[in-house]
Write a protein that holds these residues in place. Structure first.
Motif, PDB file in Angstrom:
ATOM      1  N   GLY A  11     -10.995   8.451   1.459  1.00 57.90           N
ATOM      2  CA  GLY A  11     -11.971   8.563   0.372  1.00 57.90           C
ATOM      3  C   GLY A  11     -13.377   8.375   0.922  1.00 57.90           C
ATOM      4  O   GLY A  11     -13.671   8.754   2.064  1.00 57.90           O
ATOM      5  N   MET A  12     -14.223   7.731   0.106  1.00 58.46           N
ATOM      6  CA  MET A  12     -15.641   7.641   0.444  1.00 58.46           C
ATOM      7  C   MET A  12     -15.873   6.940   1.789  1.00 58.46           C
ATOM      8  O   MET A  12     -16.474   7.507   2.697  1.00 58.46           O
ATOM      9  N   ILE A  13     -15.345   5.699   1.909  1.00 58.45           N
ATOM     10  CA  ILE A  13     -15.659   4.971   3.154  1.00 58.45           C
ATOM     11  C   ILE A  13     -14.772   5.454   4.297  1.00 58.45           C
ATOM     12  O   ILE A  13     -15.188   5.427   5.466  1.00 58.45           O
ATOM     13  N   ASP A  35      -3.412   9.934   3.464  1.00 59.38           N
ATOM     14  CA  ASP A  35      -3.964   9.568   2.155  1.00 59.38           C
ATOM     15  C   ASP A  35      -2.909   9.969   1.127  1.00 59.38           C
ATOM     16  O   ASP A  35      -2.135  10.910   1.363  1.00 59.38           O
ATOM     17  N   ILE A  36      -2.890   9.249   0.005  1.00 58.16           N
ATOM     18  CA  ILE A  36      -1.974   9.637  -1.076  1.00 58.16           C
ATOM     19  C   ILE A  36      -2.214  11.104  -1.403  1.00 58.16           C
ATOM     20  O   ILE A  36      -1.294  11.862  -1.682  1.00 58.16           O
ATOM     21  N   ARG A  40      -6.755  15.875   0.529  1.00 63.13           N
ATOM     22  CA  ARG A  40      -7.977  15.156   0.919  1.00 63.13           C
ATOM     23  C   ARG A  40      -7.871  14.707   2.380  1.00 63.13           C
ATOM     24  O   ARG A  40      -8.836  14.802   3.150  1.00 63.13           O
ATOM     25  N   CYS A  70      -8.495   2.094   4.887  1.00 65.25           N
ATOM     26  CA  CYS A  70      -9.577   2.366   3.930  1.00 65.25           C
ATOM     27  C   CYS A  70      -9.006   2.804   2.585  1.00 65.25           C
ATOM     28  O   CYS A  70      -9.651   3.537   1.835  1.00 65.25           O
ATOM     29  N   SER A  71      -7.770   2.387   2.298  1.00 66.40           N
ATOM     30  CA  SER A  71      -7.178   2.676   0.991  1.00 66.40           C
ATOM     31  C   SER A  71      -7.725   1.654  -0.005  1.00 66.40           C
ATOM     32  O   SER A  71      -8.535   0.803   0.356  1.00 66.40           O
ATOM     33  N   TRP A  72      -7.268   1.679  -1.235  1.00 70.17           N
ATOM     34  CA  TRP A  72      -7.795   0.697  -2.197  1.00 70.17           C
ATOM     35  C   TRP A  72      -7.072  -0.640  -2.035  1.00 70.17           C
ATOM     36  O   TRP A  72      -5.945  -0.713  -1.505  1.00 70.17           O
ATOM     37  N   GLU A  93     -10.604  -2.570   5.556  1.00 74.66           N
ATOM     38  CA  GLU A  93     -11.765  -2.688   4.679  1.00 74.66           C
ATOM     39  C   GLU A  93     -11.554  -3.832   3.700  1.00 74.66           C
ATOM     40  O   GLU A  93     -10.437  -4.174   3.349  1.00 74.66           O
ATOM     41  N   LYS A  94     -12.646  -4.427   3.238  1.00 77.24           N
ATOM     42  CA  LYS A  94     -12.542  -5.466   2.226  1.00 77.24           C
ATOM     43  C   LYS A  94     -12.117  -4.831   0.915  1.00 77.24           C
ATOM     44  O   LYS A  94     -12.372  -3.646   0.737  1.00 77.24           O
ATOM     45  N   MET A 123     -19.025  -6.245   6.858  1.00 76.82           N
ATOM     46  CA  MET A 123     -19.962  -5.680   7.839  1.00 76.82           C
ATOM     47  C   MET A 123     -21.294  -6.407   7.920  1.00 76.82           C
ATOM     48  O   MET A 123     -22.019  -6.281   8.905  1.00 76.82           O
ATOM     49  N   TYR A 277     -22.332  -1.194  10.214  1.00 78.06           N
ATOM     50  CA  TYR A 277     -20.997  -0.583  10.307  1.00 78.06           C
ATOM     51  C   TYR A 277     -20.748  -0.086  11.730  1.00 78.06           C
ATOM     52  O   TYR A 277     -19.647  -0.242  12.270  1.00 78.06           O
TER      53      TYR A 277
HETATM   54  P1  NAP Z   1     -11.994   5.722  -2.511  1.00 82.44           P
HETATM   55  O1  NAP Z   1     -13.128   6.687  -2.371  1.00 82.44           O
HETATM   56  O2  NAP Z   1     -11.249   5.644  -3.803  1.00 82.44           O
HETATM   57  O3  NAP Z   1     -10.965   6.013  -1.320  1.00 82.44           O
HETATM   58  C1  NAP Z   1      -9.725   5.363  -1.190  1.00 82.44           C
HETATM   59  C2  NAP Z   1      -8.751   6.428  -0.725  1.00 82.44           C
HETATM   60  O4  NAP Z   1      -7.499   5.822  -0.389  1.00 82.44           O
HETATM   61  C3  NAP Z   1      -8.483   7.469  -1.796  1.00 82.44           C
HETATM   62  O5  NAP Z   1      -8.418   8.752  -1.226  1.00 82.44           O
HETATM   63  C4  NAP Z   1      -7.139   7.019  -2.349  1.00 82.44           C
HETATM   64  O6  NAP Z   1      -6.398   8.072  -2.960  1.00 82.44           O
HETATM   65  C5  NAP Z   1      -6.469   6.536  -1.070  1.00 82.44           C
HETATM   66  N1  NAP Z   1      -5.356   5.634  -1.291  1.00 82.44           N
HETATM   67  C6  NAP Z   1      -5.207   4.699  -2.258  1.00 82.44           C
HETATM   68  N2  NAP Z   1      -4.037   4.055  -2.096  1.00 82.44           N
HETATM   69  C7  NAP Z   1      -3.449   4.577  -0.988  1.00 82.44           C
HETATM   70  C8  NAP Z   1      -2.234   4.321  -0.316  1.00 82.44           C
HETATM   71  N3  NAP Z   1      -1.356   3.423  -0.768  1.00 82.44           N
HETATM   72  N4  NAP Z   1      -1.960   5.024   0.802  1.00 82.44           N
HETATM   73  C9  NAP Z   1      -2.809   5.969   1.251  1.00 82.44           C
HETATM   74  N5  NAP Z   1      -3.970   6.269   0.636  1.00 82.44           N
HETATM   75  C10 NAP Z   1      -4.295   5.583  -0.461  1.00 82.44           C
HETATM   76  O7  NAP Z   1     -12.488   4.244  -2.218  1.00 82.44           O
HETATM   77  P2  NAP Z   1     -13.577   3.770  -1.146  1.00 82.44           P
HETATM   78  O8  NAP Z   1     -14.888   3.551  -1.822  1.00 82.44           O
HETATM   79  O9  NAP Z   1     -13.504   4.620   0.058  1.00 82.44           O
HETATM   80  O10 NAP Z   1     -13.010   2.297  -0.835  1.00 82.44           O
HETATM   81  C11 NAP Z   1     -11.863   2.096  -0.016  1.00 82.44           C
HETATM   82  C12 NAP Z   1     -11.828   0.624   0.409  1.00 82.44           C
HETATM   83  O11 NAP Z   1     -13.021   0.329   1.123  1.00 82.44           O
HETATM   84  C13 NAP Z   1     -11.776  -0.362  -0.764  1.00 82.44           C
HETATM   85  O12 NAP Z   1     -10.982  -1.465  -0.414  1.00 82.44           O
HETATM   86  C14 NAP Z   1     -13.233  -0.773  -0.939  1.00 82.44           C
HETATM   87  O13 NAP Z   1     -13.399  -2.047  -1.508  1.00 82.44           O
HETATM   88  C15 NAP Z   1     -13.719  -0.742   0.494  1.00 82.44           C
HETATM   89  N6  NAP Z   1     -15.163  -0.491   0.628  1.00 82.44           N
HETATM   90  C16 NAP Z   1     -15.865  -1.302   1.455  1.00 82.44           C
HETATM   91  C17 NAP Z   1     -17.228  -1.149   1.580  1.00 82.44           C
HETATM   92  C18 NAP Z   1     -18.004  -2.047   2.493  1.00 82.44           C
HETATM   93  O14 NAP Z   1     -19.202  -2.154   2.334  1.00 82.44           O
HETATM   94  N7  NAP Z   1     -17.406  -2.680   3.462  1.00 82.44           N
HETATM   95  C19 NAP Z   1     -17.908  -0.134   0.889  1.00 82.44           C
HETATM   96  C20 NAP Z   1     -17.130   0.718   0.077  1.00 82.44           C
HETATM   97  C21 NAP Z   1     -15.771   0.529  -0.042  1.00 82.44           C
HETATM   98  P3  NAP Z   1      -6.526   8.249  -4.576  1.00 82.44           P
HETATM   99  O15 NAP Z   1      -7.977   8.469  -4.868  1.00 82.44           O
HETATM  100  O16 NAP Z   1      -5.670   9.437  -4.851  1.00 82.44           O
HETATM  101  O17 NAP Z   1      -6.006   6.975  -5.168  1.00 82.44           O
END
Ligand code: NAP
Length: 340
Positions: A11-13, A35-36, A40, A70-72, A93-94, A123, A277
């Motif tokens: 996803g995003m990160i 990724d699920i 993507r 980097c999943s949720w 990731e946190k 980070m 990062y």
């Molecule tokens: P996101 O855009 O929703 O990306 C998460 C990705 O992981 C999505 O593609 C999701 O698929 C996939 N996913 C979820 N469960 C999964 C599993 N069991 N197996 C494989 N893939 C899976 O979220 P994000 O913003 O990138 O955040 C991801 C993580 O990084 C979170 O824990 C968030 O707290 C952390 N984060 C940290 C920072 C930082 O500053 N350190 C900043 C942003 C995010 P679906 O969308 O289909 O569910």
């Protein structure tokens, strides 16, 4: 020789870290992604990388030497336990996990393995400004720290996806971790106050004011505003016995026009912490290549999880205490817990 890394969650990160690992840093090769959403994952995968059907397939692949999660949050526990069982270094990731029980299970597995394998994505600890701030506090030249003011402002959050719990169980963990690290202290209790609600966030409880009570007696106040429109603004100021140390405003181009003279504000965390990062991954790659981890540990992820849980309980008012287990020696010496 390059470290061969697999990424779970694109996803995003996840995409930002793939860019970092393929275009910015050296000594690393992204050899697998999953990724699920397989489409993507395929879209985000570097040309040479394999798209794995599941996190377990990626982790157990002989091609993958170290893993980036980097999943949720709710998916982290199972993925971390699989990495530990495979003896593979893992950057997660946190948040580390989303409950105290899950954090304890991960810690138990890592302690039984006998070597640190897990690094948590806090980070800020790798940001040059925060490191300089910590160096001043640690030097003791301003006397003992007494108060820490932490400000965490986001321009906006994704509508519908960001719930009223998330300022406390997703966003606050960064401020809790940086307070523990800056002050070399532990959080022993939490209070939460909910001021007038911003009309910009609909039903979202925003902003939120949190008070962290540290073991030393230091008080940490945290403003969390997740819909403040003007930009991503992170501030920190530590009041000590004989002086005050604060994060600088980020150096940015000065713009002069008919509105006056002003500095640009970062749009989001990717811009504000881009160098942090990069540095976080530079240090992780060195540790992971040696089969271990560095920086924020499972213990730190556990402590932040307890703060988030206590903050959620404290929303209804009052003081919520935090009781950590004894720190396993794998995570360093015990932190002094008695108030002076
Ligand atoms: P996101 O855009 O929703 O990306 C998460 C990705 O992981 C999505 O593609 C999701 O698929 C996939 N996913 C979820 N469960 C999964 C599993 N069991 N197996 C494989 N893939 C899976 O979220 P994000 O913003 O990138 O955040 C991801 C993580 O990084 C979170 O824990 C968030 O707290 C952390 N984060 C940290 C920072 C930082 O500053 N350190 C900043 C942003 C995010 P679906 O969308 O289909 O569910």
């Amino acid at each position: 020789m390059s470290l061969k890394v697999g990424i779970i969650g694109t996803g995003m990160i996840g995409q930002d870290h793939i860019r970092r690992l393929t275009k910015v840093l050296s000594g690393v090769e992204v050899v697998g992604v999953t990724d699920i959403d397989q489409a993507r994952a395929a879209a985000a995968a570097p040309e040479v990388a394999e798209v794995f059907a599941t996190p377990t397939a990626l982790i157990s692949s002989e091609k993958v030497q170290a893993v980036v999660i980097c999943s949720w949050g709710p998916a982290h526990e199972e993925q971390l336990l699989t990495c530990i069982a495979a003896g593979k270094p893992v950057f997660c990731e946190k948040p580390l996990v989303t409950s105290e029980a899950a954090a304890l299970r991960v810690m138990e597995a890592e302690v039984a393995f006998g070597r640190r394998l897990v690094q948590v994505g806090f980070m800020r600890r790798f940001d040059a400004d925060y490191r300089r701030l910590k160096a001043v506090i640690d030097s003791g030249r301003l006397g003992a720290p007494l108060l820490f003011h932490s400000v965490h402002r986001n321009a906006s959050v994704p509508e519908g996806l960001y719930t009223s719990e998330m300022p406390l169980n997703d966003t606050l963990v960064h401020d809790a971790d940086i307070a523990r690290w800056l002050l070399s202290d532990e959080v022993t209790g939490v209070e939460v106050r909910v001021p007038r609600r911003s009309s910009r966030g609909g039903e979202l409880r925003d902003p939120i004011f949190v008070l962290l009570h540290m073991a030393s007696g230091v008080l940490v106040d945290v403003e969390i505003s997740v819909n403040i429109a003007y930009g991503y603004d992170i501030r920190g100021e530590v009041s000590c016995e004989t002086g005050v140390a604060a994060l600088p405003n980020r150096p940015a181009t000065l713009i002069s026009d008919s509105n006056g003279i002003r500095q640009a504000i970062p749009e989001d965390w990717r811009e504000r912490f881009i160098e942090a990062y990069d540095q976080e991954f530079r240090e992780w790659l060195v540790a992971a290549a040696a089969g271990t981890a560095t920086g924020p540990s499972t213990w730190d992820g556990y402590a932040a999880t307890l703060v988030a849980d206590a903050a959620l309980r404290a929303v209804s008012g009052g003081f919520e205490s935090i009781n950590l287990i004894a720190k396993p020696s794998l995570y360093g010496p015990p932190t002094a817990m008695a108030a002076e």
